[in-house]
Design a protein around this motif. Structure first.
Motif, PDB file in Angstrom:
ATOM      1  N   HIS A   1       0.849  -1.205   0.000  1.00 40.74           N
ATOM      2  CA  HIS A   1       0.000   0.000   0.000  1.00 40.74           C
ATOM      3  C   HIS A   1       0.881   1.249   0.000  1.00 40.74           C
ATOM      4  O   HIS A   1       1.020   1.934   1.017  1.00 40.74           O
ATOM      5  CB  HIS A   1      -0.922  -0.001   1.219  1.00 40.74           C
ATOM      6  N   PRO A   2       1.462   1.580  -1.141  1.00 40.60           N
ATOM      7  CA  PRO A   2       2.368   2.738  -1.210  1.00 40.60           C
ATOM      8  C   PRO A   2       1.673   4.076  -0.982  1.00 40.60           C
ATOM      9  O   PRO A   2       2.357   5.102  -0.825  1.00 40.60           O
ATOM     10  CB  PRO A   2       2.946   2.638  -2.628  1.00 40.60           C
ATOM     11  N   ASP A   3       0.342   4.101  -0.964  1.00 45.37           N
ATOM     12  CA  ASP A   3      -0.381   5.358  -0.746  1.00 45.37           C
ATOM     13  C   ASP A   3      -0.486   5.727   0.731  1.00 45.37           C
ATOM     14  O   ASP A   3      -0.993   6.799   1.075  1.00 45.37           O
ATOM     15  CB  ASP A   3      -1.786   5.277  -1.352  1.00 45.37           C
ATOM     16  N   ILE A   4      -0.008   4.868   1.618  1.00 39.38           N
ATOM     17  CA  ILE A   4      -0.062   5.166   3.052  1.00 39.38           C
ATOM     18  C   ILE A   4       0.762   6.420   3.345  1.00 39.38           C
ATOM     19  O   ILE A   4       1.918   6.538   2.930  1.00 39.38           O
ATOM     20  CB  ILE A   4       0.473   3.977   3.880  1.00 39.38           C
ATOM     21  N   ASN A   5       0.162   7.356   4.080  1.00 40.50           N
ATOM     22  CA  ASN A   5       0.892   8.580   4.463  1.00 40.50           C
ATOM     23  C   ASN A   5       0.952   8.780   5.978  1.00 40.50           C
ATOM     24  O   ASN A   5       1.400   9.829   6.451  1.00 40.50           O
ATOM     25  CB  ASN A   5       0.293   9.814   3.779  1.00 40.50           C
ATOM     26  N   ALA A   6       0.473   7.782   6.733  1.00 43.59           N
ATOM     27  CA  ALA A   6       0.566   7.848   8.199  1.00 43.59           C
ATOM     28  C   ALA A   6       0.655   6.427   8.746  1.00 43.59           C
ATOM     29  O   ALA A   6      -0.079   5.542   8.305  1.00 43.59           O
ATOM     30  CB  ALA A   6      -0.643   8.562   8.785  1.00 43.59           C
ATOM     31  N   ILE A   7       1.564   6.221   9.699  1.00 38.44           N
ATOM     32  CA  ILE A   7       1.733   4.909  10.313  1.00 38.44           C
ATOM     33  C   ILE A   7       1.585   5.059  11.821  1.00 38.44           C
ATOM     34  O   ILE A   7       2.259   5.888  12.452  1.00 38.44           O
ATOM     35  CB  ILE A   7       3.111   4.302   9.983  1.00 38.44           C
ATOM     36  N   LEU A   8       0.685   4.249  12.389  1.00 38.15           N
ATOM     37  CA  LEU A   8       0.456   4.262  13.832  1.00 38.15           C
ATOM     38  C   LEU A   8       1.036   2.977  14.416  1.00 38.15           C
ATOM     39  O   LEU A   8       0.740   1.885  13.933  1.00 38.15           O
ATOM     40  CB  LEU A   8      -1.044   4.338  14.143  1.00 38.15           C
ATOM     41  N   CYS A   9       1.847   3.112  15.451  1.00 38.10           N
ATOM     42  CA  CYS A   9       2.590   1.970  16.001  1.00 38.10           C
ATOM     43  C   CYS A   9       2.143   1.663  17.422  1.00 38.10           C
ATOM     44  O   CYS A   9       1.966   2.571  18.235  1.00 38.10           O
ATOM     45  CB  CYS A   9       4.080   2.267  15.989  1.00 38.10           C
ATOM     46  N   ILE A  10       2.027   0.377  17.740  1.00 39.08           N
ATOM     47  CA  ILE A  10       1.517  -0.063  19.024  1.00 39.08           C
ATOM     48  C   ILE A  10       2.561  -0.036  20.130  1.00 39.08           C
ATOM     49  O   ILE A  10       2.228   0.053  21.309  1.00 39.08           O
ATOM     50  CB  ILE A  10       0.910  -1.483  18.905  1.00 39.08           C
ATOM     51  N   ASP A  11       3.852  -0.115  19.789  1.00 33.57           N
ATOM     52  CA  ASP A  11       4.881  -0.154  20.824  1.00 33.57           C
ATOM     53  C   ASP A  11       6.189   0.435  20.306  1.00 33.57           C
ATOM     54  O   ASP A  11       6.288   0.858  19.149  1.00 33.57           O
ATOM     55  CB  ASP A  11       5.090  -1.582  21.344  1.00 33.57           C
ATOM     56  N   ALA A  12       7.204   0.453  21.192  1.00 30.23           N
ATOM     57  CA  ALA A  12       8.482   1.072  20.837  1.00 30.23           C
ATOM     58  C   ALA A  12       9.181   0.319  19.707  1.00 30.23           C
ATOM     59  O   ALA A  12       9.804   0.933  18.827  1.00 30.23           O
ATOM     60  CB  ALA A  12       9.380   1.139  22.074  1.00 30.23           C
TER      61      ALA A  12
ATOM     62  N   ALA B   1       7.864  -1.392  17.217  1.00 37.12           N
ATOM     63  CA  ALA B   1       7.221  -1.047  15.947  1.00 37.12           C
ATOM     64  C   ALA B   1       7.600   0.374  15.525  1.00 37.12           C
ATOM     65  O   ALA B   1       7.810   0.651  14.337  1.00 37.12           O
ATOM     66  CB  ALA B   1       5.707  -1.188  16.079  1.00 37.12           C
ATOM     67  N   THR B   2       7.677   1.280  16.485  1.00 33.98           N
ATOM     68  CA  THR B   2       8.019   2.677  16.203  1.00 33.98           C
ATOM     69  C   THR B   2       9.411   2.785  15.583  1.00 33.98           C
ATOM     70  O   THR B   2       9.609   3.430  14.548  1.00 33.98           O
ATOM     71  CB  THR B   2       7.961   3.507  17.494  1.00 33.98           C
ATOM     72  N   ILE B   3      10.379   2.141  16.218  1.00 35.29           N
ATOM     73  CA  ILE B   3      11.760   2.190  15.734  1.00 35.29           C
ATOM     74  C   ILE B   3      11.876   1.494  14.377  1.00 35.29           C
ATOM     75  O   ILE B   3      12.567   1.977  13.469  1.00 35.29           O
ATOM     76  CB  ILE B   3      12.701   1.537  16.764  1.00 35.29           C
ATOM     77  N   GLY B   4      11.186   0.367  14.225  1.00 31.87           N
ATOM     78  CA  GLY B   4      11.226  -0.353  12.953  1.00 31.87           C
ATOM     79  C   GLY B   4      10.629   0.447  11.812  1.00 31.87           C
ATOM     80  O   GLY B   4      11.200   0.516  10.717  1.00 31.87           O
ATOM     81  N   ALA B   5       9.476   1.078  12.064  1.00 27.93           N
ATOM     82  CA  ALA B   5       8.833   1.883  11.023  1.00 27.93           C
ATOM     83  C   ALA B   5       9.719   3.066  10.633  1.00 27.93           C
ATOM     84  O   ALA B   5       9.860   3.400   9.451  1.00 27.93           O
ATOM     85  CB  ALA B   5       7.471   2.374  11.512  1.00 27.93           C
ATOM     86  N   ALA B   6      10.338   3.691  11.632  1.00 25.98           N
ATOM     87  CA  ALA B   6      11.215   4.828  11.358  1.00 25.98           C
ATOM     88  C   ALA B   6      12.391   4.413  10.477  1.00 25.98           C
ATOM     89  O   ALA B   6      12.784   5.142   9.549  1.00 25.98           O
ATOM     90  CB  ALA B   6      11.716   5.419  12.669  1.00 25.98           C
ATOM     91  N   GLN B   7      12.955   3.243  10.740  1.00 28.21           N
ATOM     92  CA  GLN B   7      14.092   2.779   9.942  1.00 28.21           C
ATOM     93  C   GLN B   7      13.695   2.561   8.486  1.00 28.21           C
ATOM     94  O   GLN B   7      14.452   2.898   7.563  1.00 28.21           O
ATOM     95  CB  GLN B   7      14.639   1.478  10.534  1.00 28.21           C
ATOM     96  N   VAL B   8      12.510   2.012   8.267  1.00 21.32           N
ATOM     97  CA  VAL B   8      12.037   1.802   6.892  1.00 21.32           C
ATOM     98  C   VAL B   8      11.852   3.137   6.174  1.00 21.32           C
ATOM     99  O   VAL B   8      12.254   3.292   5.007  1.00 21.32           O
ATOM    100  CB  VAL B   8      10.715   1.004   6.895  1.00 21.32           C
ATOM    101  N   ILE B   9      11.285   4.103   6.868  1.00 19.94           N
ATOM    102  CA  ILE B   9      11.055   5.424   6.270  1.00 19.94           C
ATOM    103  C   ILE B   9      12.391   6.086   5.914  1.00 19.94           C
ATOM    104  O   ILE B   9      12.535   6.713   4.859  1.00 19.94           O
ATOM    105  CB  ILE B   9      10.246   6.306   7.238  1.00 19.94           C
ATOM    106  N   ILE B  10      13.371   5.929   6.799  1.00 23.40           N
ATOM    107  CA  ILE B  10      14.703   6.492   6.530  1.00 23.40           C
ATOM    108  C   ILE B  10      15.344   5.797   5.333  1.00 23.40           C
ATOM    109  O   ILE B  10      15.876   6.448   4.419  1.00 23.40           O
ATOM    110  CB  ILE B  10      15.600   6.352   7.778  1.00 23.40           C
TER     111      ILE B  10
END
Length: 339
Positions: free
Chosen positions: A243-254, A256-265
């Motif tokens: 789903h490349p159209d996603i423009n917001a990611i909500l994370c349940i824990d730390a 997931a937060t760190i993992g999502a940030a790494q992908v975005i970077i």
């Protein structure tokens, strides 16, 4: 021929020396103990005598949530003049049929036999706590279970978080930034032991509740992170690939937060995708400061710990009855401030 008595002389001398050394060591130990005892007797103000003994049994996990939980337990124990004893069980310490393993039972039985003034147990991985509660009640001992969200089987007492409100808060932040253009992806916990289907997860339901009155805004995808250390990163990568159209990611824990940030970077799309994380540690705080993570909904684990100790002690002295307590959260950075 030499006199046999002379042959025995070195042995006798060696034995006398050994006996002398042993006697000297015993004297030293005795003097040390006497000195310690006399010091304590002379300075009773330096010796802290706890009024209560509280045992806490919690997971041995790297999630910063549990570190903050222990901080809260210790803080309130000090305030209540209680000695806190913390037992850690492995994160996988659940037997078949959602029954606690021998490890968890061993710590519980030690606390029970020690006649503590209360037992606090963090309920995780589908742990069934009814037997614990029954055993504690038979021993007239306060028992306070803890959980991320209150399980259905809690009927009397417990302290929990509120993932539903956490989900509402996270989606509220996104809607404030993106409005009806929000295309939301959600990373949920790997733990399915509470029996929730994906759409029944409290965090997910909180997001749904918040966006239902905002036409245009939508949940595009929701995935579960895996148990591995890279579980959050893998979940985010899968979600964005589908789903490349996603423009917001909500994370349940730390994690997931760190993992999502790494992908975005890694994908070079910092600033194009809003990340709302959960909880905090040094890495999450750094990502907020760098602007990679917009904000984090920090579950108040310390408040959970404080509430649990206060409830256990209150029941022990008869000023409180068993009750269910839900603790809140705070947003980092606070609304209206910048990282």
């Amino acid at each position: 021929m030499k006199n046999p008595a002379w042959r025995m002389l070195p042995i006798v001398v060696f034995a006398v020396a050994m006996i002398g050394a042993l006697a000297f060591n015993i004297a030293l130990v005795s003097r040390s103990r006497s000195a310690l005892a006399s010091t304590i007797l002379r300075n009773p103000a330096t010796v802290r005598t706890a009024r209560f003994h509280i045992a806490a049994i919690i997971p041995d996990a790297v999630d910063p949530f549990y570190g903050h939980l222990v901080e809260g337990l210790r803080e309130e124990a000090d305030r209540q003049n209680a000695a806190l004893q913390v037992f850690y069980y492995s994160a996988s310490a659940i037997g078949e049929g959602s029954n606690p393993s021998e490890e968890v039972w061993r710590w519980f039985e030690i606390a029970l036999r020690s006649k503590t003034d209360g037992i606090i147990l963090f309920q995780s991985k589908g742990m069934e706590t009814s037997r614990f509660a029954a055993e504690a009640e038979s021993a007239a001992m306060p028992f306070v279970p803890l959980a991320m969200d209150a399980p259905a089987q809690w009927t009397r007492s417990g302290v929990s978080g509120d993932s539903f409100s956490q989900g509402k808060e996270a989606s509220s932040l996104v809607l404030g930034l993106l409005g009806s253009a929000a295309r939301i992806g959600i990373i949920l916990s790997a733990d399915t032991s509470q029996g929730y289907a994906q759409a029944e997860e409290p965090f997910y339901r909180g997001v749904v509740e918040m966006i239902k009155n905002r036409p245009g805004a939508a949940i595009v995808a929701a995935v579960r992170e895996e148990e591995s250390i890279l579980g959050g990163e893998d979940a985010c990568a899968r979600m964005l690939s589908s789903h490349p159209d996603i423009n917001a990611i909500l994370c349940i824990d730390a994690k997931a937060t760190i993992g999502a940030a790494q992908v975005i970077i890694d994908r070079g799309i910092v600033g194009q995708v809003v990340i709302i994380g959960s909880d905090e540690n040094s890495e999450v705080n750094r990502l907020i400061e760098k602007g990679v993570v917009h904000a984090s909904i920090v579950r108040d684990a310390a408040a959970m710990g404080r509430s649990a100790v206060a409830l256990a002690v209150g029941q022990r002295i008869g000023i409180r009855k068993p009750e269910r307590i839900s603790v809140g959260y705070h947003v980092k950075p606070e609304r209206g401030t910048t990282p």
